[in-house]
Design an enzyme around this catalytic site. Structure first.
Site, short mmCIF file in Angstrom:
data_model
loop_
_atom_site.label_atom_id
_atom_site.label_comp_id
_atom_site.label_asym_id
_atom_site.label_seq_id
_atom_site.Cartn_x
_atom_site.Cartn_y
_atom_site.Cartn_z
CG ASP A 148 -2.27 0.62 0.99
OD1 ASP A 148 -2.39 1.37 0.01
OD2 ASP A 148 -3.18 0.39 1.81
CD GLU A 181 0.41 5.60 -7.20
OE1 GLU A 181 0.64 6.82 -7.17
OE2 GLU A 181 -0.35 5.07 -8.06
CG ASP A 203 -9.83 1.80 -0.45
OD1 ASP A 203 -8.86 1.69 -1.22
OD2 ASP A 203 -9.72 1.75 0.80
C1 GLA Z 1 -6.00 1.40 1.61
C2 GLA Z 1 -6.18 0.36 0.52
C3 GLA Z 1 -7.30 -0.59 0.91
C4 GLA Z 1 -6.96 -1.26 2.24
C5 GLA Z 1 -6.71 -0.21 3.31
C6 GLA Z 1 -6.17 -0.82 4.60
O1 GLA Z 1 -7.12 2.23 1.73
O2 GLA Z 1 -6.48 1.00 -0.69
O3 GLA Z 1 -7.51 -1.56 -0.09
O4 GLA Z 1 -5.83 -2.08 2.08
O5 GLA Z 1 -5.76 0.75 2.87
O6 GLA Z 1 -5.92 0.13 5.58
#
Ligand code: GLA
Length: 400
Positions: A148, A181, A203
Site C-alpha cells: 500500500d 498506489e 477504494d
Molecule cells: C488502503 C487500501 C485498501 C486497504 C486499506 C487498509 O485504503 O487501498 O484496499 O488495504 O488501505 O488500511
C-alpha cells in the site's frame, strides 16, 4: 582488472534493472482479501474458516487461490529486533503456522504491507525495512504481497516499489506484488517492471453508482471505478494487470448488480479477489462468484481488457477478444429500470482500438453461449432481442 569490470557491471546492472519474479500472474490473480468486510476484525480462526470455505463451497475448484490478510494484522510497534510482529491476540500461533494451514489446503497465502512509515490503519510500514520485512515474509511462506501507499510523504513510487520488488527477489521467495498506489502516479506506465498488478483507483464501495465522500478521500461505486481512467487498457496484460480493486459481490448490492459487477471484472481481466464473508455467503452469491464460464472470460490467456464498443440507448456494449478468435460481449443496462435491447450483429464491424483484433459480423458467424443462462442461445446471424433487468447484464461467449 577483469574482475573489477565485472563487479562494476553487476552493480550498474542491479541499479538499472529491477528484479521481479516473472510469470507469477500470467492470468489475473484470483483469491479473497479480508479488508472489504472485516477491516481490523481479523483473526487466525477467520482465515482458517475462509480457507475451509474455499474447499467446501467450490471456490478453489473455480480457480480461486490466494487468501490475503489485509491491514491490521501486526502489532503497533516492531519487536526488539525491528521485525514486524503479528498481533498475538488475533494470530496466537503466528503467521508461519497459518501459512502452513493454507498451503496444506493447496492454497496460497497473501499479506499486506505499506511502502510508507505507517500502513493506512496506522501499523508499521516497511519504508527503510524492505529487505528485513521481505525476508520475514519469505520465512513465513508468503506468496502474495499487497503493498500500500499510505504515509509515503513525498517518496518516489517507482523507487519504493522497485525497492520492495528487489527485496522480495533477494529474499528468494516468489511473491506476487500487488501495487496499491491508487493510480495517482500512473502505475500502469511502470508497474509491470516491479509488480504483477496495480490499483487504478481509491477504494471500492459496495454500491453500483454511488460515491462515498469521507472528506479527505472518497470510496467509489462499481461504475465509478469502471469509468475512472481513460486509455489505460493497453497497459494491462499477462503478468501486469490493471487492478479495479477487490470485489463487493455479496456485500449488499442487488443480485443483478452483483452479477454485473462480477461480469465486468471478468470482462476487464482484472484480479478476481473476493471481499465478502465467504464463510456464510448466500447461494446466489456463490453461484455468481464460481461461474466457470464467466471466470474463463477473465482468465483467457490473451489477457485483453474489454473496451466499450458502443451504447444502445441505456445499454452499454463491452467487447473483449479471446483466444482462438473467439469474443466475449457483455450488454450492461446502465439504468435501474429494465431495458429492451435489439442488436443486429450483422450491422457491426468491430475493431479493437488498442490491440490488433477485429471482427465483421456480416462476414463471420458465431454461436452464442449465454454465460449466465448457461446455455447455447442462437447465433450472430439472427438479430438479438432481449430484455435486461435494471443494472443487469447479458453476457455471451461468441464461439466459432
Ligand atoms: C488502503 C487500501 C485498501 C486497504 C486499506 C487498509 O485504503 O487501498 O484496499 O488495504 O488501505 O488500511
Amino acid at each position: 582488472m577483469k574482475k573489477t569490470f565485472l563487479i562494476i557491471f553487476l552493480i550498474i546492472n542491479s541499479l538499472a534493472f529491477a528484479q521481479k519474479y516473472e510469470n507469477l500472474a500470467l492470468t489475473p490473480p484470483m483469491g479473497w482479501n479480508s479488508w472489504n468486510t472485516f477491516k481490523s476484525d481479523i483473526s487466525e480462526q477467520l482465515i482458517k474458516d475462509v480457507a475451509d470455505a474455499f474447499i467446501r463451497d467450490g471456490y478453489k475448484d473455480a480457480g480461486y487461490e490466494y487468501i490475503i490478510i489485509d491491514d491490521c494484522w501486526a502489532l503497533r510497534e516492531r519487536d526488539e529486533n525491528g521485525n514486524l510482529a503479528p498481533d498475538p491476540e488475533k494470530f496466537p500461533n503466528g503467521m508461519k503456522a497459518l501459512a502452513d494451514y493454507i498451503h496444506s489446503k493447496g492454497l496460497k497465502f497473501g499479506i499486506y504491507g505499506d511502502a510508507g512509515r505507517k500502513t493506512c490503519a496506522g501499523y508499521p510500514g516497511s519504508w527503510g525495512y524492505e529487505e528485513q520485512d521481505a525476508r520475514l515474509l519469505a520465512s513465513w511462506g508468503v506468496d502474495y504481497l499487497k503493498y500500500d501507499w499510505c504515509s509515503t510523504m513525498g517518496r518516489d513510487p517507482k523507487e519504493a516499489y522497485k525497492t520492495m520488488s528487489d527485496a522480495i527477489y533477494a529474499a528468494e521467495r516468489p511473491m506476487v506484488l500487488g501495487i496499491c498506489e491508487w493510480g495517482t502516479a500512473a502505475p500502469w506506465e511502470w508497474g509491470k517492471e516491479f509488480g504483477h498488478l496495480w490499483r487504478i483507483s481509491g477504494d471500492i464501495a459496495p454500491c453500483f453508482e454511488c460515491i462515498v465522500d469521507h472528506g479527505s478521500y472518497k470510496d467509489w461505486g462499481v461504475m465509478k471505478i469502471v469509468y475512472m481512467r481513460e486509455g489505460i487498457r493497453k497497459y494491462s496484460g499477462p503478468d501486469g494487470w490493471n487492478d479495479f480493486d477487490m470485489m463487493e459481490v455479496g456485500n449488499g448490492m442487488a443480485v443483478e448488480e452483483d452479477r454485473s459487477h462480477f461480469s465486468l471484472w471478468c470482462m476487464f481481466s482484472t484480479a478476481l479477489i473476493m471481499g465478502n464473508d465467504i464463510r456464510s455467503a448466500a447461494p446466489e452469491t456463490i453461484e455468481i462468484l464460481t461461474n466457470k464460464d464467466a471466470i474463463a472470460i477473465n482468465q483467457d490467456p490473451l489477457g485483453i481488457q474489454a473496451f466499450k464498443y458502443t451504447d444502445v440507448d441505456s445499454t452499454e456494449v463491452w467487447v473483449k477478444s479471446l483466444e482462438n478468435e473467439e469474443w466475449a460481449v457483455c450488454f450492461l443496462n446502465r439504468k435501474s429500470e429494465p431495458a429492451s435491447l435489439e442488436f443486429d450483429w450483422g450491422e457491426h464491424q468491430i475493431q479493437d482500438p488498442d490491440f490488433d483484433y477485429a471482427v465483421d459480423f456480416s462476414k463471420n458467424k458465431f454461436k452464442l453461449y449465454n454465460i449466465w443462462a448457461g446455455e447455447r442461445d442462437g447465433n450472430t446471424k439472427k438479430p438479438l432481442k432481449a430484455r435486461i433487468a435494471g443494472h443487469g447484464v447479458i453476457m455471451f461467449r461468441l464461439e466459432k
